[in-house]
Scaffold this motif. Structure first.
Motif, mmCIF file in Angstrom:
data_model
loop_
_atom_site.group_PDB
_atom_site.id
_atom_site.type_symbol
_atom_site.label_atom_id
_atom_site.label_comp_id
_atom_site.label_asym_id
_atom_site.label_seq_id
_atom_site.Cartn_x
_atom_site.Cartn_y
_atom_site.Cartn_z
ATOM 1 N N GLY A 100 0.776 -1.232 0.000
ATOM 2 C CA GLY A 100 0.000 0.000 0.000
ATOM 3 C C GLY A 100 0.804 1.277 0.000
ATOM 4 N N GLY A 101 2.120 1.164 0.073
ATOM 5 C CA GLY A 101 2.923 2.369 0.040
ATOM 6 C C GLY A 101 2.906 3.016 -1.335
ATOM 7 N N GLY A 102 3.479 4.220 -1.407
ATOM 8 C CA GLY A 102 3.526 4.895 -2.697
ATOM 9 C C GLY A 102 3.913 6.345 -2.549
ATOM 10 N N LEU A 103 3.725 7.073 -3.638
ATOM 11 C CA LEU A 103 4.036 8.491 -3.698
ATOM 12 C C LEU A 103 2.734 9.275 -3.619
ATOM 13 N N VAL A 104 2.692 10.255 -2.721
ATOM 14 C CA VAL A 104 1.472 11.029 -2.532
ATOM 15 C C VAL A 104 1.833 12.478 -2.260
ATOM 16 N N GLN A 105 0.940 13.362 -2.639
ATOM 17 C CA GLN A 105 1.146 14.774 -2.404
ATOM 18 C C GLN A 105 0.818 15.110 -0.956
ATOM 19 N N ALA A 106 1.479 16.115 -0.412
ATOM 20 C CA ALA A 106 1.188 16.572 0.944
ATOM 21 C C ALA A 106 -0.303 16.891 1.075
ATOM 22 N N GLY A 107 -0.872 16.442 2.195
ATOM 23 C CA GLY A 107 -2.306 16.601 2.410
ATOM 24 C C GLY A 107 -3.130 15.420 1.961
ATOM 25 N N GLY A 108 -2.490 14.502 1.236
ATOM 26 C CA GLY A 108 -3.190 13.337 0.727
ATOM 27 C C GLY A 108 -3.270 12.209 1.732
ATOM 28 N N SER A 109 -3.788 11.084 1.248
ATOM 29 C CA SER A 109 -4.028 9.921 2.123
ATOM 30 C C SER A 109 -3.458 8.661 1.489
ATOM 31 N N LEU A 110 -3.130 7.712 2.336
ATOM 32 C CA LEU A 110 -2.724 6.376 1.920
ATOM 33 C C LEU A 110 -3.219 5.384 2.955
ATOM 34 N N ARG A 111 -3.433 4.165 2.504
ATOM 35 C CA ARG A 111 -3.800 3.095 3.424
ATOM 36 C C ARG A 111 -2.819 1.948 3.262
ATOM 37 N N LEU A 112 -2.107 1.646 4.327
ATOM 38 C CA LEU A 112 -1.176 0.531 4.326
ATOM 39 C C LEU A 112 -1.861 -0.712 4.879
ATOM 40 N N SER A 113 -1.472 -1.849 4.339
ATOM 41 C CA SER A 113 -1.976 -3.133 4.815
ATOM 42 C C SER A 113 -0.808 -4.025 5.190
ATOM 43 N N CYS A 114 -1.040 -4.898 6.139
ATOM 44 C CA CYS A 114 -0.036 -5.877 6.552
ATOM 45 C C CYS A 114 -0.748 -7.214 6.718
ATOM 46 N N ALA A 115 -0.412 -8.152 5.853
ATOM 47 C CA ALA A 115 -1.008 -9.478 5.895
ATOM 48 C C ALA A 115 -0.112 -10.423 6.668
#
Length: 123
Positions: free
Chosen positions: A8-23
């Motif tokens: 779920g990682g990646g490149l995002v602009q400041a103020g944005g959102s990401l969701r990480l998962s761990c299986a």
């Protein structure tokens, strides 16, 4: 011992959102406290958020409280980190970790780790 794989990682602009998962592998996931740590270049690995196995109670580093939310789905052996209002200083490799103990903040208390996923926040 559980084995962990982050995504779920990646490149995002400041103020944005990401969701990480761990299986997690194995049938004992529900008996582990799960946590997210992060490590930026040249810095030590630091605690971000954890969720206890006993009552699902979350706990956070001050720097991410009110912006990040940790949750777990024991039926799917997965822990999540929802990140909002991301800042450039959140840029790091994010690691998932597991511990038999409750409420631990030190990486030394965690005995299972994933390989990490890169989060880059640009301004």
């Amino acid at each position: 011992q559980v084995q962990l794989v982050e995504s779920g990682g990646g490149l995002v602009q400041a103020g944005g959102s990401l969701r990480l998962s761990c299986a997690a592998s194995g049938r004992t996931f529900s008996t582990y406290t799960m946590a997210w740590f992060r490590q930026a270049p040249g810095k030590e690995r630091e605690f971000v958020a954890g969720i206890n196995w006993s009552d699902g109670g979350p706990y956070y580093a001050h720097s991410v409280k009110a912006r990040f939310t940790i949750s777990r789905d024991n039926a799917k052996n997965t822990v999540f980190l929802q990140m909002y209002s991301l800042k450039p200083e959140d840029t790091a490799v994010y690691f998932c970790a597991a511990s038999r103990r409750l409420g631990m903040l030190s990486p030394n208390e965690y005995n299972a780790w994933g390989q990490g996923t890169q989060v880059t926040v640009h301004s």
